[in-house]
Design an enzyme around this catalytic site. Structure first.
Site, PDB file in Angstrom:
ATOM      1  N   TYR A  55       0.849  -1.198   0.000  1.00 19.12           N
ATOM      2  CA  TYR A  55       0.000   0.000   0.000  1.00 19.12           C
ATOM      3  C   TYR A  55       0.877   1.237   0.000  1.00 19.12           C
ATOM      4  CZ  TYR A  55      -4.988  -0.935   0.448  1.00 19.12           C
ATOM      5  OH  TYR A  55      -6.281  -1.241   0.183  1.00 19.12           O
ATOM      6  N   GLU A  57      -0.476   4.837  -0.366  1.00 19.97           N
ATOM      7  CA  GLU A  57      -1.230   6.093  -0.514  1.00 19.97           C
ATOM      8  C   GLU A  57      -0.325   7.298  -0.317  1.00 19.97           C
ATOM      9  OE1 GLU A  57      -2.865   3.522   1.079  1.00 19.97           O
ATOM     10  OE2 GLU A  57      -5.038   3.912   1.054  1.00 19.97           O
ATOM     11  N   ASP A 201      -6.747  13.721 -25.084  1.00 25.12           N
ATOM     12  CA  ASP A 201      -6.766  12.339 -24.602  1.00 25.12           C
ATOM     13  C   ASP A 201      -6.064  11.491 -25.662  1.00 25.12           C
ATOM     14  OD1 ASP A 201      -7.264   9.734 -23.966  1.00 25.12           O
ATOM     15  OD2 ASP A 201      -9.399   9.998 -23.549  1.00 25.12           O
ATOM     16  N   THR A 228      -3.542   6.165 -21.809  1.00 22.94           N
ATOM     17  CA  THR A 228      -3.444   4.866 -21.155  1.00 22.94           C
ATOM     18  C   THR A 228      -2.066   4.288 -21.476  1.00 22.94           C
ATOM     19  OG1 THR A 228      -4.492   3.850 -23.066  1.00 22.94           O
ATOM     20  CG2 THR A 228      -5.906   4.322 -21.170  1.00 22.94           C
ATOM     21  N   LYS A 231      -2.176   0.403 -24.439  1.00 20.32           N
ATOM     22  CA  LYS A 231      -2.577   0.295 -25.851  1.00 20.32           C
ATOM     23  C   LYS A 231      -1.310   0.354 -26.711  1.00 20.32           C
ATOM     24  CE  LYS A 231      -7.274   2.144 -25.187  1.00 20.32           C
ATOM     25  NZ  LYS A 231      -7.398   2.829 -23.903  1.00 20.32           N
ATOM     26  N   ARG A 237      -1.853  -2.255 -17.728  1.00 17.42           N
ATOM     27  CA  ARG A 237      -3.066  -1.429 -17.719  1.00 17.42           C
ATOM     28  C   ARG A 237      -2.856  -0.288 -16.734  1.00 17.42           C
ATOM     29  NH1 ARG A 237      -6.131  -4.757 -20.799  1.00 17.42           N
ATOM     30  NH2 ARG A 237      -7.723  -3.173 -21.012  1.00 17.42           N
TER      31      ARG A 237
HETATM   32  N1  DSN Z   1     -11.868   0.337 -24.427  1.00 16.03           N
HETATM   33  C1  DSN Z   1     -11.057   1.334 -25.062  1.00 16.03           C
HETATM   34  C2  DSN Z   1     -10.997   1.134 -26.547  1.00 16.03           C
HETATM   35  O1  DSN Z   1     -11.158   0.016 -26.975  1.00 16.03           O
HETATM   36  O2  DSN Z   1     -10.781   2.090 -27.278  1.00 16.03           O
HETATM   37  C3  DSN Z   1     -11.480   2.693 -24.722  1.00 16.03           C
HETATM   38  O3  DSN Z   1     -11.870   2.732 -23.411  1.00 16.03           O
END
Ligand code: DSN
Length: 419
Positions: A55, A57, A201, A228, A231, A237
């Site tokens: 943990y 925080e 974004d 994110t 990707k 993640r």
């Molecule tokens: N789930 C993501 C995507 O596939 O683009 C976006 O949140």
């Protein structure tokens, strides 16, 4: 993998068997969902490490629990690497994923009820960009702009009029299903004119910005960029909130304690690993190949009379109008491709008359296939299978033949970290 998981195999055969099933699925088929990727073996190992137990925080040097000498080291590494690679003044690396990261920005920099100008969901915006079903859509007043689906262009004169009329506190660009690049200079100009915060974004294309093959919104003076990490960046993640120094304290307080409790330090450590990997010639070459392969896949599909929204791609993804191309809705198309082990996702298209679970298209992208070493030539083969499959979606014999060809093809391209 089996030997690493021997405890699981012995003690929980049901979970173990599902895990092996997923491993085999990932190896045997082709992953074309544009938001998915295969991460590095080092990232998988770090995610399964003892940082899971801790943990933390707070932030480095200001934690609410003891025993933080190594978590502080890890978080500082992740923050410094993020700042370096995205060329920004401040990085928060604790957001648990994409939605939390965007929520933290809105809640930290705006007041409930404030107006945000963002891309319409059916034109490519994300749920957190104000879809009425999301909590953000209820908490903030989203005004939506659209695109011209024939070429993906945005009418910036119209956008400026919308901004002057709505007086937004934030102008947001970025997308989850839009195959073109963004004119950051125009967005920034409009945001400045109405005194709004500029936010991009970059969730989908963060890896392509890190790899230097797509524009970086910070080069155009943007205030906040989110991305994110799982990707195109190919990491665990998670989510990064990157911003100018003047927003740093409000962003950090918004992530913790505003929105979240303890960060997932195993993911933070894996983000540090990912960012080091991204700062390499090998990753820059990977990012370049993602774009080349997307162009080849798009052109090969269009050569076969497939209708792509905007007529092609400038990034890693494309959106196929399956109704116009094959007379099939996106769900039927996704299911047919699943049967030949080509994984895609059903997708709404601009102003889709059909509902999200039976939309008019599918989305395809090249980050995962490129990680496995597939290149342009392979994309031509993929396009041929996709078209043949969708033209013969009820012909068991054809589907079975394509499935076995796909399986054989995939043996040539190992999944990193999965034997
Ligand atoms: N789930 C993501 C995507 O596939 O683009 C976006 O949140």
């Amino acid at each position: 993998m089996k030997s690493n998981l021997k405890f699981l195999e012995e003690n929980d055969p049901a979970v173990f068997s599902a895990l092996l099933g997923e491993e085999n699925r990932q190896k045997a088929g082709i992953e074309l969902i544009p938001s998915e990727n295969y991460t590095y073996p080092e990232v998988l190992a770090t995610l399964g490490s003892v940082f899971t137990n801790k943990y933390s925080e707070g932030y480095p040097g200001r934690r609410y629990y003891g025993g933080q000498e190594f978590t502080d080291e890890i978080e500082n590494l992740a923050r410094d690497r993020a700042k370096e690679i995205f060329k920004c003044e401040h990085a928060n690396v604790q957001a648990l994923s994409g939605s939390a990261m965007n929520q933290a920005v809105y809640l930290g920099l705006l007041e409930p009820g404030d107006t945000i100008l963002a891309m319409d969901l059916s034109h490519g915006g994300h749920l957190t960009h104000g879809a009425p079903v999301s909590h953000m859509g209820k908490l903030f007043n989203f005004i939506r702009y659209t695109t011209d689906p024939s070429d993906g262009s945005i009418d910036f004169d119209r956008l400026r009029e919308q901004a002057i009329e709505a007086e937004p506190s934030m102008v947001l660009c970025g997308y989850t299903s839009y195959p073109r690049d963004i004119d950051y200079a125009r967005f920034k100009e409009i945001a400045d004119e109405v005194g709004a915060i500029s936010m991009a974004d970059a969730s989908h294309f963060g890896g392509l910005v890190a790899g230097g093959v797509m524009n970086n919104p910070f080069d155009y003076g943007f205030d906040v960029v989110t991305t994110t990490t799982h990707k195109s960046l190919r990491g665990p993640r998670g989510g990064l909130v990157l911003c100018k120094k003047k927003f740093a304290s409000r962003i950090d307080k918004s992530v913790f304690p505003g929105l979240q409790g303890g960060p997932h330090m195993n993911a933070v450590a894996a983000i540090a690993v990912t960012l080091r990997k991204a700062d390499s010639e090998e990753f820059r070459e990977y990012a370049r190949q993602v774009l080349v392969s997307a162009k080849v896949l798009a052109e090969s599909l269009m050569d076969k009379q497939v209708s792509l929204i905007t007529g092609g791609t400038d990034n890693h993804m494309m959106v196929m109008d399956t109704v116009a191309s094959f007379g099939l809705d996106g769900r039927v198309a996704e299911e047919a491709l699943d049967r030949v082990w080509i994984t895609t996702n059903k997708q709404i298209i601009p102003d889709d008359p059909n509902p999200p679970l039976r939309p008019s298209g599918i989305r395809l992208g090249t980050p995962a296939a490129t990680t496995r070493g597939m290149t342009g030539e392979d994309m031509q083969q993929l396009a041929a299978w996709i078209v043949e499959c969708l033209q013969n979606h009820e012909n068991e014999e054809v589907l079975e033949r394509i499935r076995s060809q796909v399986e054989e093809f995939c043996r040539r391209f190992p999944v990193p970290g999965v034997a």
